[in-house]
Design a protein around this motif. Structure first.
Motif, PDB file in Angstrom:
ATOM      1  N   GLU A  78       0.829  -1.202   0.000  1.00 12.76           N
ATOM      2  CA  GLU A  78       0.000   0.000   0.000  1.00 12.76           C
ATOM      3  C   GLU A  78       0.862   1.249   0.000  1.00 12.76           C
ATOM      4  OE1 GLU A  78      -3.511   2.088   2.688  1.00 12.76           O
ATOM      5  OE2 GLU A  78      -2.219   0.593   3.617  1.00 12.76           O
ATOM      6  N   ARG A  79       0.661   2.101  -1.001  1.00 14.47           N
ATOM      7  CA  ARG A  79       1.194   3.458  -0.921  1.00 14.47           C
ATOM      8  C   ARG A  79       0.230   4.359  -1.683  1.00 14.47           C
ATOM      9  NH1 ARG A  79       5.039   1.042  -4.651  1.00 14.47           N
ATOM     10  NH2 ARG A  79       4.926   2.128  -6.647  1.00 14.47           N
ATOM     11  N   GLU A  80       0.472   5.660  -1.633  1.00 14.05           N
ATOM     12  CA  GLU A  80      -0.486   6.589  -2.246  1.00 14.05           C
ATOM     13  C   GLU A  80      -0.691   6.266  -3.734  1.00 14.05           C
ATOM     14  OE1 GLU A  80      -1.110  11.382  -2.705  1.00 14.05           O
ATOM     15  OE2 GLU A  80       0.137  10.676  -1.047  1.00 14.05           O
ATOM     16  N   ASN A  81      -1.970   6.163  -4.142  1.00 13.83           N
ATOM     17  CA  ASN A  81      -2.376   5.863  -5.530  1.00 13.83           C
ATOM     18  C   ASN A  81      -1.927   4.490  -6.024  1.00 13.83           C
ATOM     19  OD1 ASN A  81      -3.359   8.483  -5.516  1.00 13.83           O
ATOM     20  ND2 ASN A  81      -1.457   9.304  -6.359  1.00 13.83           N
ATOM     21  N   ASP A  82      -1.575   3.595  -5.114  1.00 12.61           N
ATOM     22  CA  ASP A  82      -1.119   2.281  -5.556  1.00 12.61           C
ATOM     23  C   ASP A  82      -1.276   1.260  -4.427  1.00 12.61           C
ATOM     24  OD1 ASP A  82       0.045   0.248  -6.985  1.00 12.61           O
ATOM     25  OD2 ASP A  82       2.103   0.879  -6.573  1.00 12.61           O
ATOM     26  N   GLN A  83      -2.302   0.413  -4.545  1.00 13.72           N
ATOM     27  CA  GLN A  83      -2.485  -0.677  -3.586  1.00 13.72           C
ATOM     28  C   GLN A  83      -2.516  -1.981  -4.368  1.00 13.72           C
ATOM     29  OE1 GLN A  83      -5.145   0.046  -0.076  1.00 13.72           O
ATOM     30  NE2 GLN A  83      -6.226   1.349  -1.522  1.00 13.72           N
TER      31      GLN A  83
END
Length: 458
Positions: free
Chosen positions: A245-250
């Motif tokens: 999980e990271r910003e704009n990308d899971q």
């Protein structure tokens, strides 16, 4: 007289006139019950019978599930109609084919066909159809006789059982979850709300759900059993596991009863989107299994990653950073708070909120208040808006309860002024969040992204 419909025949000339007529039905309110819809469908010669609907209900996440489904079906080469509400910026956002809004001339043509029938129903003992009923009938007639999509992704307006969208018999049903929203209409317990949502379950039509409260699950199981519908329940028949999980990308792995799908990536933010995405995947799996839907895995994976949904944890400005999110009930507040902890980094959090008066504001605020440094209360341009000063009073009481005296609470009823205020406060490493009712979110998004005012209407 040659040419198209003329003023003398009572026909509308422009989309603006047609939308204006529909939106002026808002004061007729929400009238639960399907009698007026049944009559309209009969007068239109049952266009709903020509279409393959995927019916989606639930307290939160309906719009996101509809977005995943629409994108996947479109990328697989199918023509897909989508009906969602409330719309974010324009009335025509709610009726789309392959992501494109209904064209103005199609809208005018279908509304001109509908108007005399709506007036006929209004003159009968059934009474005036509401704005939402007319919009639902418009969508069905447009899809059935103008656009001919292969599938229609069909979002309920409110509840399910008595919602005007429930006039259709779908090929698969999805119920995202059950929470504390619209309880003044749907009932004051989770069981009652669950029973309203479960009202969209039709005889023999499979159901996919991520409902998790035991009492709500029991209602769903009972309904599905009585309707002889197969129920696919998250956590029991299918599940997901977060991988990254990271910003704009899971990324997550999906495990279903027919097969697993590893490493599915999504660009929508918030842990709750993993649940929404897995409900969409299970729904597509059911369509593959029961209806021979053809969708290649690489297409499926690319569609999930490409899915966006306006107004849901959407960063609409980078300098300053402004995030908008349509969370407006306790469950939405919990999901937003979780995302603010897990996904975003910031020094100070400046929070703008505006609400409708019918919502459970304290449940929502309890999740948000521990995180904020500044809280600006404002008001949406909408007739059921909650008074900003009242919200501030509630927020101050709750802040005292949790022992926080360091939060700057500001009342600014004019949302454009509130926006300027928060922009001025948000330094480079801070984050501004605008949240609450989608009526406010739609306005803010239009104003920042397009520098225009949004249209209004439910």
């Amino acid at each position: 007289m040659s040419g198209g419909m003329t003023q003398e025949t009572g026909g509308f000339q422009t989309a603006a006139e047609a939308v204006d007529w529909i939106v002026h039905l808002v004061p007729f309110g929400i009238k639960p019950g399907l009698k007026r819809m049944e009559k309209l469908m009969e007068l239109l010669n049952h266009p709903e019978r020509r279409l393959k609907f995927i019916h989606v209900a639930g307290t939160n996440g309906k719009g996101s599930v509809c977005a995943y489904l629409s994108e996947a079906l479109k990328q697989a080469g199918y023509d897909v109609g989508t009906f969602t509400s409330p719309y974010i910026e324009k009335y025509t956002d709610r009726i789309r084919v392959n992501g494109n809004n209904i064209a103005d001339d199609d809208l005018v043509r279908v509304v001109n066909k509908l108007k005399p029938l709506v007036e006929q129903v209004a003159a009968s003992e059934l009474g005036q159809p509401t704005m939402f009923e007319v919009s639902t009938a418009l969508a069905i007639e447009y899809f059935a006789h103008v656009a001919y999509p292969d599938f229609v992704v069909w979002e309920t307006g409110l509840g399910g059982r008595l919602d005007s969208t429930n006039i259709v018999t779908p090929i698969v049903t999805a119920i995202t979850n059950v929470g504390h929203d619209h309880m003044e209409i749907l009932g004051d317990t989770i069981e009652k709300v669950a029973a309203e949502k479960a009202g969209i379950i039709k005889a023999g039509v499979p159901v996919v759900s991520a409902v998790d409260q035991p009492e709500a699950v029991a209602v769903l199981e009972q309904t599905a059993k009585s309707k002889q519908s197969t129920l696919y329940l998250s956590g029991r028949h299918f599940r997901y596991e977060a991988v990254a999980e990271r910003e704009n990308d899971q990324v997550f792995d999906f495990f279903g009863p027919f097969r697993g799908i590893p490493k599915v990536g999504i660009s929508m933010n918030g842990r709750h989107q993993l649940q929404n995405a897995s409900v969409a995947l299970m729904t597509l799996e059911v369509l593959r299994q029961y209806y021979a839907l053809i969708i290649e895995d690489d297409v499926l994976v690319s569609a999930m990653k490409a899915t966006k949904w306006a107004g849901r944890l959407e960063m609409i400005s980078h300098s300053p950073r402004i995030l908008i999110d349509g969370a407006h009930n306790p469950e939405g507040g919990a999901a937003l708070a979780q995302a603010l902890r897990d996904t975003y980094s910031y020094k100070n959090l400046h929070f703008v909120m505006g609400m409708l008066s019918t919502k459970n504001h304290s449940g929502y605020l309890r999740h948000i208040l521990p995180l904020v440094d500044t809280l600006i209360l404002t008001e949406p341009d909408w007739h059921k808006k909650e008074d900003a000063a009242k919200l501030a009073e509630l927020a101050r009481t709750l802040l005292t309860e949790i022992g926080r005296t360091d939060v700057d609470v500001i009342v600014e009823p004019n949302w454009k002024a509130a926006l300027e205020l928060v922009k001025g406060k948000t330094a480079q490493d801070d984050l501004a969040v605008v949240s609450g009712t989608l009526y406010l979110i739609g306005d803010v998004r239009s104003w920042i992204v397009h520098q225009t005012d949004s249209e209004k209407g439910w």
